[in-house]
Write a protein that holds these residues in place. Structure first.
Motif, PDB file in Angstrom:
ATOM      1  N   ARG A  45      44.825  33.877  40.259  1.00  0.00           N
ATOM      2  CA  ARG A  45      44.934  35.093  40.404  1.00  0.00           C
ATOM      3  C   ARG A  45      45.748  35.580  39.181  1.00  0.00           C
ATOM      4  N   ILE A  46      45.724  36.492  38.886  1.00  0.00           N
ATOM      5  CA  ILE A  46      46.825  37.129  37.285  1.00  0.00           C
ATOM      6  C   ILE A  46      47.660  38.243  38.657  1.00  0.00           C
ATOM      7  N   LEU A  47      48.859  37.100  39.179  1.00  0.00           N
ATOM      8  CA  LEU A  47      49.757  38.190  39.436  1.00  0.00           C
ATOM      9  C   LEU A  47      50.056  39.684  38.406  1.00  0.00           C
ATOM     10  N   GLU A  48      50.967  38.647  37.838  1.00  0.00           N
ATOM     11  CA  GLU A  48      51.920  40.245  36.720  1.00  0.00           C
ATOM     12  C   GLU A  48      51.216  39.403  35.305  1.00  0.00           C
ATOM     13  N   ILE A  49      51.678  40.672  34.260  1.00  0.00           N
ATOM     14  CA  ILE A  49      51.650  39.985  32.691  1.00  0.00           C
ATOM     15  C   ILE A  49      52.912  40.840  32.722  1.00  0.00           C
ATOM     16  N   LEU A  50      53.602  40.414  31.447  1.00  0.00           N
ATOM     17  CA  LEU A  50      54.998  40.782  31.402  1.00  0.00           C
ATOM     18  C   LEU A  50      55.612  40.639  29.051  1.00  0.00           C
ATOM     19  N   ALA A  51      56.332  41.668  29.244  1.00  0.00           N
ATOM     20  CA  ALA A  51      56.186  41.591  28.303  1.00  0.00           C
ATOM     21  C   ALA A  51      57.451  41.366  28.263  1.00  0.00           C
ATOM     22  N   VAL A  52      57.804  40.414  26.860  1.00  0.00           N
ATOM     23  CA  VAL A  52      58.601  39.202  26.594  1.00  0.00           C
ATOM     24  C   VAL A  52      59.945  40.226  25.488  1.00  0.00           C
ATOM     25  N   PRO A  53      61.134  40.755  26.241  1.00  0.00           N
ATOM     26  CA  PRO A  53      61.646  41.854  25.716  1.00  0.00           C
ATOM     27  C   PRO A  53      62.718  40.696  25.014  1.00  0.00           C
ATOM     28  N   LEU A  54      62.365  40.197  22.967  1.00  0.00           N
ATOM     29  CA  LEU A  54      62.391  39.468  22.267  1.00  0.00           C
ATOM     30  C   LEU A  54      62.426  39.646  21.272  1.00  0.00           C
ATOM     31  N   PRO A  55      62.925  39.864  20.382  1.00  0.00           N
ATOM     32  CA  PRO A  55      62.446  39.903  18.524  1.00  0.00           C
ATOM     33  C   PRO A  55      61.916  38.491  17.993  1.00  0.00           C
ATOM     34  N   ARG A  56      61.475  38.391  17.181  1.00  0.00           N
ATOM     35  CA  ARG A  56      61.665  37.316  16.768  1.00  0.00           C
ATOM     36  C   ARG A  56      62.375  37.284  15.128  1.00  0.00           C
TER      37      ARG A  56
ATOM     38  N   ALA B  55      69.083  32.736  23.144  1.00  0.00           N
ATOM     39  CA  ALA B  55      68.218  34.166  23.233  1.00  0.00           C
ATOM     40  C   ALA B  55      68.634  34.432  24.870  1.00  0.00           C
ATOM     41  N   MET B  56      67.435  33.391  25.239  1.00  0.00           N
ATOM     42  CA  MET B  56      67.250  33.127  26.661  1.00  0.00           C
ATOM     43  C   MET B  56      69.340  33.171  27.889  1.00  0.00           C
ATOM     44  N   ASP B  57      69.609  33.946  26.881  1.00  0.00           N
ATOM     45  CA  ASP B  57      70.564  33.650  28.016  1.00  0.00           C
ATOM     46  C   ASP B  57      71.671  34.899  28.237  1.00  0.00           C
ATOM     47  N   ARG B  58      70.461  36.394  27.609  1.00  0.00           N
ATOM     48  CA  ARG B  58      70.611  37.465  27.077  1.00  0.00           C
ATOM     49  C   ARG B  58      70.502  38.120  28.606  1.00  0.00           C
ATOM     50  N   PRO B  59      71.542  39.039  29.033  1.00  0.00           N
ATOM     51  CA  PRO B  59      70.991  39.340  31.347  1.00  0.00           C
ATOM     52  C   PRO B  59      69.378  39.568  31.046  1.00  0.00           C
ATOM     53  N   GLU B  60      68.696  40.413  29.715  1.00  0.00           N
ATOM     54  CA  GLU B  60      67.523  40.910  30.581  1.00  0.00           C
ATOM     55  C   GLU B  60      66.525  39.634  30.418  1.00  0.00           C
ATOM     56  N   ILE B  61      66.770  38.698  29.794  1.00  0.00           N
ATOM     57  CA  ILE B  61      66.177  37.442  30.082  1.00  0.00           C
ATOM     58  C   ILE B  61      66.311  36.545  30.641  1.00  0.00           C
ATOM     59  N   ARG B  62      67.767  35.744  31.607  1.00  0.00           N
ATOM     60  CA  ARG B  62      67.887  35.933  32.901  1.00  0.00           C
ATOM     61  C   ARG B  62      67.180  36.335  33.855  1.00  0.00           C
ATOM     62  N   ASP B  63      67.329  38.289  33.865  1.00  0.00           N
ATOM     63  CA  ASP B  63      66.477  38.728  34.820  1.00  0.00           C
ATOM     64  C   ASP B  63      65.074  38.135  34.984  1.00  0.00           C
ATOM     65  N   LEU B  64      64.736  38.231  33.748  1.00  0.00           N
ATOM     66  CA  LEU B  64      62.775  38.112  33.671  1.00  0.00           C
ATOM     67  C   LEU B  64      62.782  36.745  34.155  1.00  0.00           C
ATOM     68  N   LYS B  65      63.533  35.320  33.779  1.00  0.00           N
ATOM     69  CA  LYS B  65      63.278  34.094  34.292  1.00  0.00           C
ATOM     70  C   LYS B  65      63.752  34.271  35.783  1.00  0.00           C
ATOM     71  N   TRP B  66      64.243  35.236  36.140  1.00  0.00           N
ATOM     72  CA  TRP B  66      64.305  34.492  37.978  1.00  0.00           C
ATOM     73  C   TRP B  66      63.747  35.739  38.549  1.00  0.00           C
ATOM     74  N   HIS B  67      62.285  36.751  37.691  1.00  0.00           N
ATOM     75  CA  HIS B  67      61.605  37.333  38.559  1.00  0.00           C
ATOM     76  C   HIS B  67      60.385  36.507  38.297  1.00  0.00           C
ATOM     77  N   VAL B  68      60.394  35.961  37.813  1.00  0.00           N
ATOM     78  CA  VAL B  68      58.734  35.220  37.619  1.00  0.00           C
ATOM     79  C   VAL B  68      59.155  33.867  38.400  1.00  0.00           C
ATOM     80  N   TRP B  69      60.746  33.641  38.735  1.00  0.00           N
ATOM     81  CA  TRP B  69      60.326  32.242  39.604  1.00  0.00           C
ATOM     82  C   TRP B  69      59.965  32.687  40.346  1.00  0.00           C
TER      83      TRP B  69
END
Length: 251
Positions: A203-214, A220-234
């Motif tokens: 089932r789909i638990l969540e769909i999360l936007a990635v706050p990174l420009p291209r 860029a994976m070391d940004r605080p908001e990305i570390r928080d996103l990784k931790w949330h998904v984990w």
């Protein structure tokens, strides 16, 4: 999606509903056995869902393929050269030889294998074979590319390089992409959004936007908001895995 046999039935997916937009890169991550690959096969039309439906927007061209699927195992034909493998989809569609070879040459060059156009799969490394598979998918010009853990069998260094190559090719030749992976960091690095699935039935638990420009770089994976996103998904996935193993709570 349910699979039934003589002695048992398995519900692989349950109430999965989401939308992907044109030219979006959508990453799908979830525990082993949650139905990620089954979902891709349904999108590709290889499997018919037990109930529900896949709805596509109106096609821009009746001659253009709807989907192209890249497996973790590259699926190259061993008796065909690199160029012939990349051009295979165009050949099956009846594209004249000169035209398909011209298009195939361009994508072989795009993945850095122009020196190996006449080589056979057994003469290539695993990473090179996977690059051939990606080139074949992109040269098909399908509306939607479905990637089933295309880097799962690669070592860490090759995987990192091919992630960058995939982003570069996708930037130059935009398609809608649905990308399945076990790797949380890869899902975030590549995806515009990350679809997190539960354990079986998926089932789909969540769909999360990635706050990174291209364009993106691994640092860029070391940004605080990305570390928080990784931790949330984990945390979402850890809860699912621990539940499937009958383990309560966090260690």
């Amino acid at each position: 999606m349910r699979f039934d046999s003589a002695d048992r039935g398995v519900r692989a997916l349950d109430s999965v509903s989401f939308a992907a937009t044109e030219n979006e890169f959508l990453s799908v991550v979830g525990p082993s056995g949650c139905g990620k690959s089954t979902l891709l096969r349904i999108l590709a039309g290889i499997l018919e869902p037990t109930s529900g439906a896949v709805e596509f927007a109106a096609r821009g061209s009746a001659e253009r393929l709807r989907t192209a699927l890249v497996f973790q195992e590259h699926g190259l034909l061993p008796w065909c050269t690199v160029l012939e493998n990349v051009a295979l989809g165009l050949e099956l569609r009846g594209v004249p030889r000169a035209d398909r070879e011209r298009a195939a040459h361009a994508f072989v060059a795009a993945v850095g294998l122009e020196r190996f156009t006449g080589a056979y799969p057994h003469e290539l490394s695993v990473g090179m074979r996977q690059r051939v598979a990606l080139a074949r998918a992109f040269v098909s010009d399908a509306e939607i590319l479905l990637l089933d853990e295309p880097f799962g069998a690669l070592d860490a260094q090759t995987r990192a390089v091919l992630q960058q190559e995939l982003m570069r090719i996708w930037r130059d030749h935009r398609h809608t992409v649905v990308h399945v992976t076990h790797d949380i960091e890869e899902a975030i690095l590549l995806g515009d959004r990350v679809l997190v699935m539960s354990g079986r039935p998926g089932r789909i638990l969540e769909i999360l936007a990635v706050p990174l420009p291209r364009p993106r770089e691994p640092r860029a994976m070391d940004r605080p908001e990305i570390r928080d996103l990784k931790w949330h998904v984990w945390q979402l996935l850890e809860r699912e895995v621990r539940g499937s193993l009958g383990l309560a709570g966090s260690p």
